[in-house]
Scaffold this motif. Structure first.
Motif, PDB file in Angstrom:
ATOM      1  N   THR A  57      12.710   0.274   5.531  1.00 13.66           N
ATOM      2  CA  THR A  57      11.768   1.372   5.307  1.00 13.66           C
ATOM      3  C   THR A  57      10.377   0.838   4.972  1.00 13.66           C
ATOM      4  O   THR A  57       9.372   1.422   5.364  1.00 13.66           O
ATOM      5  N   VAL A  58      10.328  -0.279   4.278  1.00 10.56           N
ATOM      6  CA  VAL A  58       9.035  -0.890   3.997  1.00 10.56           C
ATOM      7  C   VAL A  58       8.352  -1.263   5.314  1.00 10.56           C
ATOM      8  O   VAL A  58       7.173  -0.983   5.521  1.00 10.56           O
ATOM      9  N   TYR A  59       9.117  -1.853   6.207  1.00  8.48           N
ATOM     10  CA  TYR A  59       8.555  -2.195   7.525  1.00  8.48           C
ATOM     11  C   TYR A  59       8.084  -0.935   8.239  1.00  8.48           C
ATOM     12  O   TYR A  59       6.956  -0.872   8.744  1.00  8.48           O
ATOM     13  N   ASN A  60       8.941   0.054   8.297  1.00 12.28           N
ATOM     14  CA  ASN A  60       8.563   1.303   8.968  1.00 12.28           C
ATOM     15  C   ASN A  60       7.300   1.881   8.365  1.00 12.28           C
ATOM     16  O   ASN A  60       6.375   2.273   9.083  1.00 12.28           O
ATOM     17  N   THR A  61       7.270   1.926   7.056  1.00 10.94           N
ATOM     18  CA  THR A  61       6.139   2.526   6.358  1.00 10.94           C
ATOM     19  C   THR A  61       4.844   1.771   6.628  1.00 10.94           C
ATOM     20  O   THR A  61       3.800   2.380   6.887  1.00 10.94           O
ATOM     21  N   LEU A  62       4.918   0.453   6.579  1.00 16.03           N
ATOM     22  CA  LEU A  62       3.712  -0.334   6.845  1.00 16.03           C
ATOM     23  C   LEU A  62       3.172  -0.036   8.241  1.00 16.03           C
ATOM     24  O   LEU A  62       1.966   0.116   8.444  1.00 16.03           O
ATOM     25  N   HIS A  63       4.059   0.083   9.199  1.00 18.81           N
ATOM     26  CA  HIS A  63       3.617   0.370  10.563  1.00 18.81           C
ATOM     27  C   HIS A  63       3.068   1.776  10.701  1.00 18.81           C
ATOM     28  O   HIS A  63       2.059   2.003  11.360  1.00 18.81           O
ATOM     29  N   GLN A  64       3.732   2.721  10.022  1.00 13.45           N
ATOM     30  CA  GLN A  64       3.236   4.092  10.077  1.00 13.45           C
ATOM     31  C   GLN A  64       1.870   4.210   9.424  1.00 13.45           C
ATOM     32  O   GLN A  64       0.981   4.883   9.938  1.00 13.45           O
ATOM     33  N   PHE A  65       1.697   3.536   8.309  1.00 10.19           N
ATOM     34  CA  PHE A  65       0.388   3.547   7.635  1.00 10.19           C
ATOM     35  C   PHE A  65      -0.670   2.897   8.530  1.00 10.19           C
ATOM     36  O   PHE A  65      -1.817   3.346   8.581  1.00 10.19           O
ATOM     37  N   THR A  66      -0.277   1.830   9.198  1.00 11.64           N
ATOM     38  CA  THR A  66      -1.221   1.149  10.096  1.00 11.64           C
ATOM     39  C   THR A  66      -1.619   2.062  11.245  1.00 11.64           C
ATOM     40  O   THR A  66      -2.796   2.197  11.573  1.00 11.64           O
ATOM     41  N   ASP A  67      -0.627   2.704  11.846  1.00  9.38           N
ATOM     42  CA  ASP A  67      -0.917   3.620  12.955  1.00  9.38           C
ATOM     43  C   ASP A  67      -1.792   4.775  12.483  1.00  9.38           C
ATOM     44  O   ASP A  67      -2.602   5.306  13.242  1.00  9.38           O
ATOM     45  N   GLY A  68      -1.632   5.146  11.243  1.00  8.34           N
ATOM     46  CA  GLY A  68      -2.413   6.244  10.697  1.00  8.34           C
ATOM     47  C   GLY A  68      -3.783   5.827  10.183  1.00  8.34           C
ATOM     48  O   GLY A  68      -4.519   6.635   9.645  1.00  8.34           O
ATOM     49  N   GLY A  69      -4.090   4.551  10.333  1.00  9.85           N
ATOM     50  CA  GLY A  69      -5.416   4.088   9.941  1.00  9.85           C
ATOM     51  C   GLY A  69      -5.562   3.811   8.454  1.00  9.85           C
ATOM     52  O   GLY A  69      -6.663   3.575   7.963  1.00  9.85           O
ATOM     53  N   LEU A  70      -4.462   3.846   7.714  1.00 12.16           N
ATOM     54  CA  LEU A  70      -4.530   3.596   6.273  1.00 12.16           C
ATOM     55  C   LEU A  70      -4.487   2.106   5.958  1.00 12.16           C
ATOM     56  O   LEU A  70      -4.917   1.668   4.887  1.00 12.16           O
ATOM     57  N   LEU A  71      -3.955   1.334   6.917  1.00 12.15           N
ATOM     58  CA  LEU A  71      -3.867  -0.107   6.737  1.00 12.15           C
ATOM     59  C   LEU A  71      -4.364  -0.802   8.000  1.00 12.15           C
ATOM     60  O   LEU A  71      -4.412  -0.194   9.072  1.00 12.15           O
ATOM     61  N   ARG A  72      -4.692  -2.057   7.847  1.00 15.16           N
ATOM     62  CA  ARG A  72      -5.049  -2.858   9.009  1.00 15.16           C
ATOM     63  C   ARG A  72      -4.119  -4.055   9.046  1.00 15.16           C
ATOM     64  O   ARG A  72      -3.889  -4.707   8.034  1.00 15.16           O
TER      65      ARG A  72
END
Lengths: 144, 144
Positions: A57-72
């Motif tokens: 879930t951490v992996y999923n979340t990091l990718h979702q946040f990245t796709d959403g522009g919250l992370l790079r």
DNA sequence: TTCACTGCAAATGATTTGCAAAGCA
DNA sequence: TGCTTTGCAAATCATTTGCAGTGAA
């Protein structure tokens, strides 16, 4: 409204339901200044904080946040990926000895680097391609 | 002296015995202009060329060649590593769609990039560190 | 209720390693 | 002969995926 309202808003804006684990991870990520995490380090910090979440879930979340522009996502060295809470245009130091990364402060030669990057014209690119992004990594080793 | 003498010499200079597999891989790598290979692509080309070598040995050889200064390792995207037969100072295009890389020709903005890099003074670096190298990756996508 | 989301464990892909057999000096 | 190298298979590491169970709207 509670302290989470901004986070909830951001998640919603990214098209993500504010679930328990996503909220908890977002608090860890966005509540303490700019950070560079890997899936593993974020997972560990979550454990320490008593958050019940799986590594997947951490992996999923990091990718979702990245796709959403919250992370790079920052990829340097072909081992793990880093995720940077600083999503503005900037570049990175890479410490070869430890494998850690850090943002290059805007008051350093970041300006110079960006001057160069801005000077790049499409005519200099291979035909049929467009500039996506330029990544600059200043690799450092321990001083003598 | 045969056409391999230069290669044998380079291997020796790198402290490596000119074994059958190292010679064969070196011929593939250094006999056809600048190249970017991964362990897997070099292994495949070796197979096609009828060279009897294991994947593990390809990995070992690539690293030994890199340590000996015959190759340069390029890490972009956290999947596989590329090995570049061009060991001079230069930077890379990264084609996001295919995952391929290519050298930025010296007549393009490579010059500009190097101007900037050369302008970086040690005083701009974090304390206790020294500049190792600066990697610039120009990421490209297909034009509209 | 209905999908989105989560957790677990198994699968994947790139790379490394242990170790016995084979090769070079 | 003696130290390198090689090959193979097993081990690792980071990451992804399949799928049944859980949770949010």
């Amino acid at each position: 409204m509670g302290p989470d309202s901004k986070i909830v808003e951001d998640l919603r804006a990214a098209g993500l339901r504010p679930t328990r684990q996503r909220l908890a991870l977002a608090r860890l990520l966005f509540g303490h200044g700019n950070q560079h995490v890997t899936a593993e380090t974020l997972f560990e910090r979550a454990q320490l904080a008593g958050i019940k979440v799986s590594l997947a879930t951490v992996y999923n979340t990091l990718h979702q946040f990245t796709d959403g522009g919250l992370l790079r996502r920052v990829m340097v060295g072909s081992l793990r990926s880093y995720f940077d809470t600083n999503v503005t245009d900037h570049h990175h130091f890479f410490f070869e000895d430890t494998g850690e990364i850090a943002d290059i402060p805007p008051d350093k030669f970041n300006w110079q680097i960006n001057q160069t990057i801005n000077g790049i014209s499409p005519s200099g690119l291979p035909v049929g391609t467009a500039l996506s992004r330029i990544d600059v990594v200043v690799r450092l080793r321990a001083a003598d």
